[in-house]
Design a protein around this motif. Sequence first.
Motif, PDB file in Angstrom:
ATOM      1  N   ARG A 163       0.997  -1.272  -0.056  1.00  0.00           N
ATOM      2  CA  ARG A 163      -0.012   0.043  -0.028  1.00  0.00           C
ATOM      3  C   ARG A 163       0.954   1.277   0.026  1.00  0.00           C
ATOM      4  N   TRP A 164       0.520   2.297  -0.713  1.00  0.00           N
ATOM      5  CA  TRP A 164       1.211   3.623  -0.732  1.00  0.00           C
ATOM      6  C   TRP A 164       0.740   4.457   0.339  1.00  0.00           C
ATOM      7  N   LEU A 206      -2.946   0.836   9.384  1.00  0.00           N
ATOM      8  CA  LEU A 206      -2.656   0.106   8.292  1.00  0.00           C
ATOM      9  C   LEU A 206      -1.764  -0.953   8.321  1.00  0.00           C
ATOM     10  N   ASP A 231      -5.884   2.741  -3.440  1.00  0.00           N
ATOM     11  CA  ASP A 231      -6.181   2.618  -2.011  1.00  0.00           C
ATOM     12  C   ASP A 231      -4.979   3.457  -1.187  1.00  0.00           C
ATOM     13  N   ALA A 232      -4.227   4.213  -2.172  1.00  0.00           N
ATOM     14  CA  ALA A 232      -3.232   5.069  -1.638  1.00  0.00           C
ATOM     15  C   ALA A 232      -3.829   6.201  -0.662  1.00  0.00           C
ATOM     16  N   LEU A 283       3.640  -1.256   3.787  1.00  0.00           N
ATOM     17  CA  LEU A 283       3.234   0.358   3.579  1.00  0.00           C
ATOM     18  C   LEU A 283       4.313   0.893   3.139  1.00  0.00           C
ATOM     19  N   ARG A 334      -0.229  -5.722   5.784  1.00  0.00           N
ATOM     20  CA  ARG A 334       0.393  -5.486   4.458  1.00  0.00           C
ATOM     21  C   ARG A 334       1.595  -4.416   4.577  1.00  0.00           C
TER      22      ARG A 334
END
Length: 285
Positions: free
Chosen positions: A39-40, A96, A67-68, A103, A101
């Motif tokens: 994820r960004w 997050l 989903d950034a 990041l 996940r």
Amino acid sequence: MNATPPTPRFGRLIGVSLGPGDPELITRRGWAALQSGARWAYPVKKAAERSYALDIARRGGLDIPQDAVELVFPMTRDAEALARAWARAAAQTVQLLAEGRDLVFLVEGDASTYSTFRHLARAARELAAEIEVDTIAGVSSFAAAAALADVALAEEDETVAVIPAAYGTALIEHLLDEFDTLVLMKVKPLLDEVIEMLERRGLLATSCFIEKAGAPGERVVRDVASLRGETVNYLSLLLVSNPKRARGELRRGCRRRAEHAAARSIPPAHTMEAALANSVEGLAP
């Protein structure tokens, strides 16, 4: 007996350095992290504002994930407002990462040099010490600026100091006597004062102004005096060389010891000639 709830597995927090503006300066490792499926997250000064770091990735042709997430870091000197913003950003980051996940946090320039990333990583670890942090190095703005201006930051045994210009001209003038090259970051608010000081010191000819290195609208100004009274971009710096600086004698002890050891390991010439003669005789039929 109630079972102990499992410890949440956190994803990694990855600081991806993008360089100062030119997407071609993103390293292969940084590029791979951006396309890894992580994820960004990217910084903005206020909600829904354009992100300079995100623009670098966009100019590089990367697809921005749907989903950034933006993290807000306001440009303010208000300590309470800053503390609240950092607390929110850190809590959001930990939330997050708790999804398991990775990041990636987009960083303009280099993630270890005047970057919000180190502060964010520290704040996140204060909330969850087990978070793993990975910092991907990148090109700093002053390295890119020196390359763009075709000047050296340091040669041979020269010294370099990198400081925010906001420390003021008194400190800058002191450091000019201590270092061969000064990199003055974020020079915008004090530019006229710095120009006046450089003129008095006779260093305008060996100074160079660089604005938005690597980004659209970049420029190099060698006639620094011409910038008097001009409002320059926030992303600007000065490279100042002081060729007149008096230097002390360098200690070469390690080099001398190495040379002495090497000399001791080489036998005298007559010994080498005798050994060579014996070797040749041993090869004779």
